[in-house]
Write a protein that holds these residues in place. Structure first.
Motif, PDB file in Angstrom:
ATOM      1  N   GLN A  84       3.560   5.737   4.920  1.00 59.63           N
ATOM      2  CA  GLN A  84       4.961   5.870   5.271  1.00 59.63           C
ATOM      3  C   GLN A  84       5.172   7.284   5.815  1.00 59.63           C
ATOM      4  OE1 GLN A  84       7.466   5.042   1.904  1.00 59.63           O
ATOM      5  NE2 GLN A  84       6.635   2.989   1.608  1.00 59.63           N
ATOM      6  N   ASP A 114       7.540   5.289  10.327  1.00 59.94           N
ATOM      7  CA  ASP A 114       6.296   4.518  10.297  1.00 59.94           C
ATOM      8  C   ASP A 114       6.455   3.068  10.718  1.00 59.94           C
ATOM      9  OD1 ASP A 114       6.460   2.971   7.339  1.00 59.94           O
ATOM     10  OD2 ASP A 114       7.528   4.856   7.453  1.00 59.94           O
ATOM     11  N   THR A 143      -0.078   4.070  10.622  1.00 62.90           N
ATOM     12  CA  THR A 143       1.165   3.501  10.102  1.00 62.90           C
ATOM     13  C   THR A 143       1.223   2.013  10.401  1.00 62.90           C
ATOM     14  OG1 THR A 143       2.490   3.771  12.119  1.00 62.90           O
ATOM     15  CG2 THR A 143       2.302   5.690  10.664  1.00 62.90           C
ATOM     16  N   ASP A 147      -1.368   1.560   4.879  1.00 66.42           N
ATOM     17  CA  ASP A 147      -0.844   2.506   5.854  1.00 66.42           C
ATOM     18  C   ASP A 147       0.073   3.526   5.169  1.00 66.42           C
ATOM     19  OD1 ASP A 147      -2.117   1.094   7.901  1.00 66.42           O
ATOM     20  OD2 ASP A 147      -0.412  -0.260   8.137  1.00 66.42           O
TER      21      ASP A 147
END
Length: 270
Positions: free
Chosen positions: A5, A256, A182, A3
């Motif tokens: 940030q 995130d 995220t 994911d």
């Protein structure tokens, strides 16, 4: 892939506004209503993508809208130098989002076709439509085009794995939001598709608008793209600073991992 940030980086604020500046037909039109100015950083391993660039001291002086931090200084706590930025998603070409394009000379720009056409076309003959734009910023985008450093999109597109843009329009003809995966779920950086949480949660349009139906439909698009409403990040809302934890500096906020407060949104209803 992992994911992304996501960081919101605040570089300016305006505390002399009222609700009439933020909402059409607001009953409490003369109440104070502050505005924050952000740029956003997406990071995944060695990948770094900047979303919008803010504006510099010269533009601040020209418009009488001071900045607290030059965008280059604002990014330093994240360990980023201007020359390190090689990708910039430009949500739209208004001065407060594209006024720092020249500060990041190595960057390739990602922009909607409709936005370049709007900012360089006959609509700019009208003072009202031209007011949020500055000619030098548009010229910088054109220079990147001729240098082979501008990528156009028409509608929705994937820029990287877990990262998409979507043309919203409304506020500006080619305004695009950024959908990013995220840890907390699919997050949407609304930019000016929603200046404030109240815009999209209460279906209250912002007064600077090119196409009102597009703006209202955009609120629905934001809600559809995000995993949950609190993962829609408005472009100028001071509430972002209360809802998300502070990052490596007092002006940077980590998005995130999700908000630490959602109760602040409960009062906003259509």
């Amino acid at each position: 892939m992992s994911d992304w940030q996501v960081y919101a980086v605040k570089y300016a604020e305006r505390n002399t506004r009222t609700r009439a500046d933020s909402f059409i037909f607001d009953d409490n039109h003369d109440a104070p209503h502050a505005m924050d100015y952000y740029i956003w950083v997406l990071r995944r391993g060695d990948e770094v993508i900047l979303v919008d660039t803010g504006y510099d001291g010269a533009e601040a002086a020209a418009r009488g809208r001071p900045i607290a931090l030059d965008p280059r200084e604002a990014l330093k706590p994240l360990g980023l130098r201007p020359e390190d930025i090689t990708q910039v998603i430009v949500t739209h070409l208004h001065y407060d989002h594209a006024g720092g394009l020249h500060l990041f000379p190595n960057a390739t720009l990602h922009l909607q076709e409709a936005e370049m056409g709007f900012a360089t076309g006959p609509c700019m003959c009208h003072d009202t439509l031209r007011a949020p734009f500055t000619a030098d910023h548009i010229c910088e985008a054109v220079k990147r085009l001729y240098a082979g450093k501008l990528v156009f999109y028409s509608g929705s597109a994937e820029i990287a794995e877990g990262l998409r843009v979507h043309c919203i329009g409304g506020h500006s003809r080619g305004l695009q939001c950024v959908e990013v995966r995220t840890q907390a779920g699919w997050m949407v950086l609304a930019s000016d598709a929603a200046h404030y949480y109240e815009n999209f949660l209460a279906n209250k349009p912002f007064p600077i608008v090119v196409d009102l139906p597009e703006m209202l439909q955009g609120f629905s698009t934001l809600r559809r793209l995000a995993s949950k409403p609190e993962l829609i990040i408005p472009g100028h809302d001071p509430l972002v600073r209360q809802m998300f934890p502070v990052g490596p500096a007092p002006h940077i906020f980590r998005l995130d991992q999700g908000p630490v407060r959602t109760d602040l949104l409960k009062g906003f209803k259509p």
